[in-house]
Design an enzyme around this catalytic site. Structure first.
Site, PDB file in Angstrom:
ATOM      1  N   GLU A  45       0.830  -1.213   0.000  1.00  0.00           N
ATOM      2  CA  GLU A  45       0.000   0.000   0.000  1.00  0.00           C
ATOM      3  C   GLU A  45       0.865   1.264   0.000  1.00  0.00           C
ATOM      4  O   GLU A  45       1.907   1.315   0.641  1.00  0.00           O
ATOM      5  CB  GLU A  45      -0.886  -0.001   1.248  1.00  0.00           C
ATOM      6  N   LYS A 114      -9.416   2.972  -2.076  1.00  0.00           N
ATOM      7  CA  LYS A 114      -9.735   2.483  -0.733  1.00  0.00           C
ATOM      8  C   LYS A 114     -11.019   3.107  -0.214  1.00  0.00           C
ATOM      9  O   LYS A 114     -11.163   4.333  -0.170  1.00  0.00           O
ATOM     10  CB  LYS A 114      -8.571   2.800   0.197  1.00  0.00           C
ATOM     11  N   CYS A 148      -5.685  -2.701   2.918  1.00  0.00           N
ATOM     12  CA  CYS A 148      -5.359  -2.578   4.338  1.00  0.00           C
ATOM     13  C   CYS A 148      -6.602  -2.602   5.239  1.00  0.00           C
ATOM     14  O   CYS A 148      -7.187  -3.653   5.472  1.00  0.00           O
ATOM     15  CB  CYS A 148      -4.515  -1.325   4.545  1.00  0.00           C
TER      16      CYS A 148
END
Length: 265
Positions: A45, A114, A148
């Protein structure tokens, strides 16, 4: 995508706020990974900037242009698929945390920003959350991508599995002291969705935050096929996609769901 897929995870340290250095390092590591007959390369990430959030708008990739040029160029050069972790990416005046997926020709198969922003690292103060799930078709196989903190939301991985994803990829910057959460959540997501979970986590330190690596590959039974240590390195593993439909037919959880009862009242 063929049934046996060789994957390379680039478990890197990332230079805080230094995109030029990070692009050079990523390119070097991709060259090394591609030399070993790899089908798919995965980065962590925010590998272009790390969490240098206070100046993120100035150093982020503009419309993914450099990512497309450098990573797309390497994908085409080596005939390899690349899930380019995620990058800080400026689009329409907002900064996103975005995954770009490149096929063997260097074309962008899709991108995913995200959805869930992590308040413990102030993401919501500097970044804009995405509003679409990350589902793609690569070499004829349905795959998904989360980033994540997305791992903590079972609704997202279930949405991906219900749409046909056989593998979900998770680039991350997941820190100490939450190693147990990282491991157990991935195992749970693999078992409950009967799919492969493939993660690539960074290592190193940024300020007071230490990142532990432990990139993982978990099969649909919840068996750990690969777990890295806390050092930098390129980790290779081969997964057999043929077991996904077999496992889903043996324990038919998708057929036995009762979604009409799951709605909040």
């Amino acid at each position: 995508m063929k049934q046996a897929v060789r994957i390379a995870l680039l478990q890197m340290d990332i230079a805080l706020g230094q995109p030029q250095a990070n692009f050079a390092k990523a390119a070097e590591w991709i060259e090394k990974a591609a030399a070993h007959g790899t089908d798919l390369i995965v980065l962590p990430e925010m590998w272009n900037t790390a969490y240098s959030l206070q100046n993120i708008r100035d150093i982020a990739d503009q419309n993914g242009a450099k990512t497309r040029e450098v990573i797309g160029g390497l994908a085409a050069k080596h005939g390899v698929n690349i899930l380019a972790g995620s990058v800080a990416d400026v689009r329409g005046g907002e900064v996103f945390n975005t995954t770009y997926l490149f096929d063997r020709t260097g074309a962008v198969v899709g991108d995913y920003s995200k959805i869930h922003l992590f308040r413990l690292m102030d993401e919501e103060k500097y970044l804009q959350g995405g509003d679409e799930v990350g589902r793609f078709s690569l070499d004829g196989v349905e795959i998904g991508s989360m980033i994540c903190y997305d791992l903590r939301f079972p609704e997202l991985s279930r949405t991906l599995s219900l749409s046909g994803a056989q593998v979900v990829f998770i680039p991350a910057e997941w820190p100490h002291p939450r190693l147990n959460h990282w491991r157990h959540l991935q195992i749970a997501r693999a078992i409950e969705n009967q799919m492969f979970v493939v993660s690539c986590n960074r290592v190193g330190r940024a300020g007071d935050t230490e990142f532990f690596g432990h990139s993982m590959v978990i099969d649909p039974w919840g068996e750990i096929l690969l777990e890295a240590d806390e050092a930098e390195g390129i980790h290779h593993v081969t997964i057999d996609l043929g077991i996904v439909p077999e496992i889903r037919s043996r324990i038919p959880i998708f057929e036995d769901r009762r979604p009409e009862l799951y709605k909040q009242k």
